[in-house]
Scaffold this motif. Structure first.
Motif, PDB file in Angstrom:
ATOM      1  N   PHE A  40      58.937  49.060  49.094  1.00 14.05           N
ATOM      2  CA  PHE A  40      59.287  49.723  47.848  1.00 14.05           C
ATOM      3  C   PHE A  40      59.768  48.657  46.875  1.00 14.05           C
ATOM      4  CE2 PHE A  40      62.869  50.210  50.811  1.00 14.05           C
ATOM      5  CZ  PHE A  40      63.940  49.692  50.095  1.00 14.05           C
ATOM      6  N   ALA A  41      60.120  49.063  45.681  1.00 16.23           N
ATOM      7  CA  ALA A  41      60.476  48.100  44.631  1.00 16.23           C
ATOM      8  C   ALA A  41      61.917  48.302  44.181  1.00 16.23           C
ATOM      9  CB  ALA A  41      59.538  48.253  43.430  1.00 16.23           C
ATOM     10  N   MET A  42      62.516  47.231  43.677  1.00 22.92           N
ATOM     11  CA  MET A  42      63.801  47.292  43.003  1.00 22.92           C
ATOM     12  C   MET A  42      63.632  46.767  41.586  1.00 22.92           C
ATOM     13  SD  MET A  42      66.691  46.110  45.775  1.00 22.92           S
ATOM     14  CE  MET A  42      67.089  47.150  47.184  1.00 22.92           C
ATOM     15  N   LEU A  64      70.087  40.073  46.686  1.00 23.45           N
ATOM     16  CA  LEU A  64      68.781  40.227  46.049  1.00 23.45           C
ATOM     17  C   LEU A  64      67.733  39.399  46.770  1.00 23.45           C
ATOM     18  CD1 LEU A  64      69.311  40.180  42.170  1.00 23.45           C
ATOM     19  CD2 LEU A  64      68.668  42.129  43.596  1.00 23.45           C
ATOM     20  N   ARG A  65      68.082  38.175  47.082  1.00 17.47           N
ATOM     21  CA  ARG A  65      67.120  37.308  47.772  1.00 17.47           C
ATOM     22  C   ARG A  65      66.794  37.862  49.161  1.00 17.47           C
ATOM     23  NH1 ARG A  65      65.914  31.211  46.875  1.00 17.47           N
ATOM     24  NH2 ARG A  65      64.315  30.909  48.442  1.00 17.47           N
ATOM     25  N   ALA A  66      67.798  38.359  49.854  1.00 18.96           N
ATOM     26  CA  ALA A  66      67.551  38.924  51.188  1.00 18.96           C
ATOM     27  C   ALA A  66      66.668  40.161  51.093  1.00 18.96           C
ATOM     28  CB  ALA A  66      68.881  39.260  51.865  1.00 18.96           C
ATOM     29  N   GLU A  73      59.705  44.511  46.571  1.00 17.55           N
ATOM     30  CA  GLU A  73      59.250  43.911  45.313  1.00 17.55           C
ATOM     31  C   GLU A  73      60.377  43.937  44.284  1.00 17.55           C
ATOM     32  OE1 GLU A  73      54.640  44.552  44.472  1.00 17.55           O
ATOM     33  OE2 GLU A  73      55.697  46.459  44.701  1.00 17.55           O
ATOM     34  N   MET A  74      60.485  42.845  43.514  1.00 20.10           N
ATOM     35  CA  MET A  74      61.528  42.750  42.502  1.00 20.10           C
ATOM     36  C   MET A  74      60.914  42.714  41.096  1.00 20.10           C
ATOM     37  SD  MET A  74      64.524  42.700  43.915  1.00 20.10           S
ATOM     38  CE  MET A  74      65.035  42.747  45.640  1.00 20.10           C
ATOM     39  N   PHE A  75      61.262  43.713  40.287  1.00 17.71           N
ATOM     40  CA  PHE A  75      60.843  43.769  38.888  1.00 17.71           C
ATOM     41  C   PHE A  75      62.007  43.386  37.982  1.00 17.71           C
ATOM     42  CE2 PHE A  75      57.526  46.361  40.667  1.00 17.71           C
ATOM     43  CZ  PHE A  75      56.456  46.263  39.772  1.00 17.71           C
ATOM     44  N   VAL A  76      61.687  42.793  36.843  1.00 18.64           N
ATOM     45  CA  VAL A  76      62.679  42.584  35.789  1.00 18.64           C
ATOM     46  C   VAL A  76      62.759  43.884  34.996  1.00 18.64           C
ATOM     47  CG1 VAL A  76      63.303  41.231  33.772  1.00 18.64           C
ATOM     48  CG2 VAL A  76      62.142  40.138  35.702  1.00 18.64           C
ATOM     49  N   LYS A 131      57.801  34.662  42.551  1.00 20.24           N
ATOM     50  CA  LYS A 131      57.481  35.358  41.308  1.00 20.24           C
ATOM     51  C   LYS A 131      57.960  36.807  41.361  1.00 20.24           C
ATOM     52  CE  LYS A 131      53.671  35.008  39.084  1.00 20.24           C
ATOM     53  NZ  LYS A 131      54.263  34.558  37.809  1.00 20.24           N
ATOM     54  N   SER A 132      58.418  37.279  40.246  1.00 26.06           N
ATOM     55  CA  SER A 132      58.756  38.694  40.149  1.00 26.06           C
ATOM     56  C   SER A 132      57.472  39.512  40.136  1.00 26.06           C
ATOM     57  CB  SER A 132      59.554  38.962  38.872  1.00 26.06           C
ATOM     58  OG  SER A 132      58.820  38.546  37.730  1.00 26.06           O
TER      59      SER A 132
END
Length: 248
Positions: A40-42, A64-66, A73-76, A131-132
């Motif tokens: 899933f994404a954050m 966040l890194r963990a 997935e990390m979104f801005v 990359k985000s």
């Protein structure tokens, strides 16, 4: 069969910041337990409302890194998430009725939107070491100049209420309304619960179903129950996936 041909379930946690860490923890546990994976994404807010800055080397940055290392997935998600612009016309109606002063990118100039996007990208990518996944504006609201800045950015993917697209080309890679909940008032909560119940029946023909949850959702048991029921219903017939899989 190509990943893009599979029926997918995309889940995301919005408004991730140091100020919402406890609520994000709870939602991440709910999504992981229900989906039986961390696909899933954050959506990360670098300085939520100017009160909760994320700084490299802090315990929250390490979390966040963990999370990212685990496959999330990390979104801005904007920079402040707060809208301080005075709006007129259609933008004024959107700012008043679609969000509670949180449509940060609805009225920004091209230069300011581009600066906040780039600063957010640099911060998040420095913390997670990769990359985000892309950029999603707070409240899914984009003004015309923010859309231009997004098109000129290096973000690989973006979304609004009704679609997911590739910013540089405008290619739409998923269509359909995102299922989300509202906790700000009894009326809004009732409306969002009713829509989720309808969506659990009506959105099955879609190739991609999107479900978005927010820290405020943890304040109401009725919303948490609806989230779990919605995720379980769609997970029966589709795979929890990633936004990046839409581009393959």
């Amino acid at each position: 069969m190509p990943v893009s041909d599979r029926r997918a379930l995309l889940a995301s946690i919005h408004d991730v910041s140091p100020g919402s860490e406890r609520q994000v923890d709870r939602l991440a546990g709910l999504l992981t337990d229900t989906l039986r994976c961390s696909r899933f994404a954050m959506l990360v807010v670098p300085d939520h409302w100017g009160r909760h800055p994320i700084r490299s080397g802090t315990p929250f940055a390490n979390r966040l890194r963990a999370w990212s290392d685990s496959g999330i997935e990390m979104f801005v998600h904007g920079w402040y998430h707060k809208d301080t612009v005075e709006h007129q016309g259609i933008s004024g109606l959107k700012a008043k009725y679609m969000t509670a002063s949180e449509g940060e990118f609805l009225g920004l100039s091209y230069d300011e939107a581009a600066r906040r996007m780039e600063d957010g990208r640099a911060l998040v990518e420095d913390i997670i070491g990769r990359k985000s996944a892309g950029f999603i504006a707070p409240a899914w609201l984009y003004g015309p100049e923010a859309m231009e800045a997004l098109r000129d950015s290096s973000f690989g993917i973006a979304e609004d209420h009704m679609k997911v697209w590739i910013p540089q080309t405008g290619e739409v890679v998923a269509r359909g309304p995102v299922i989300t909940w509202a906790s700000r008032s009894t009326a809004r909560t009732a409306s969002s619960l009713a829509f989720a119940a309808l969506a659990r029946q009506a959105l099955h023909p879609l190739r991609t179903v999107r479900v978005a949850v927010h820290p405020g959702d943890t304040t109401k048991d009725s919303i948490l129950s609806s989230i779990e029921k919605t995720l379980r219903r769609f997970a029966r017939s589709r795979q929890a996936g990633s936004y990046r899989s839409l581009m393959t």
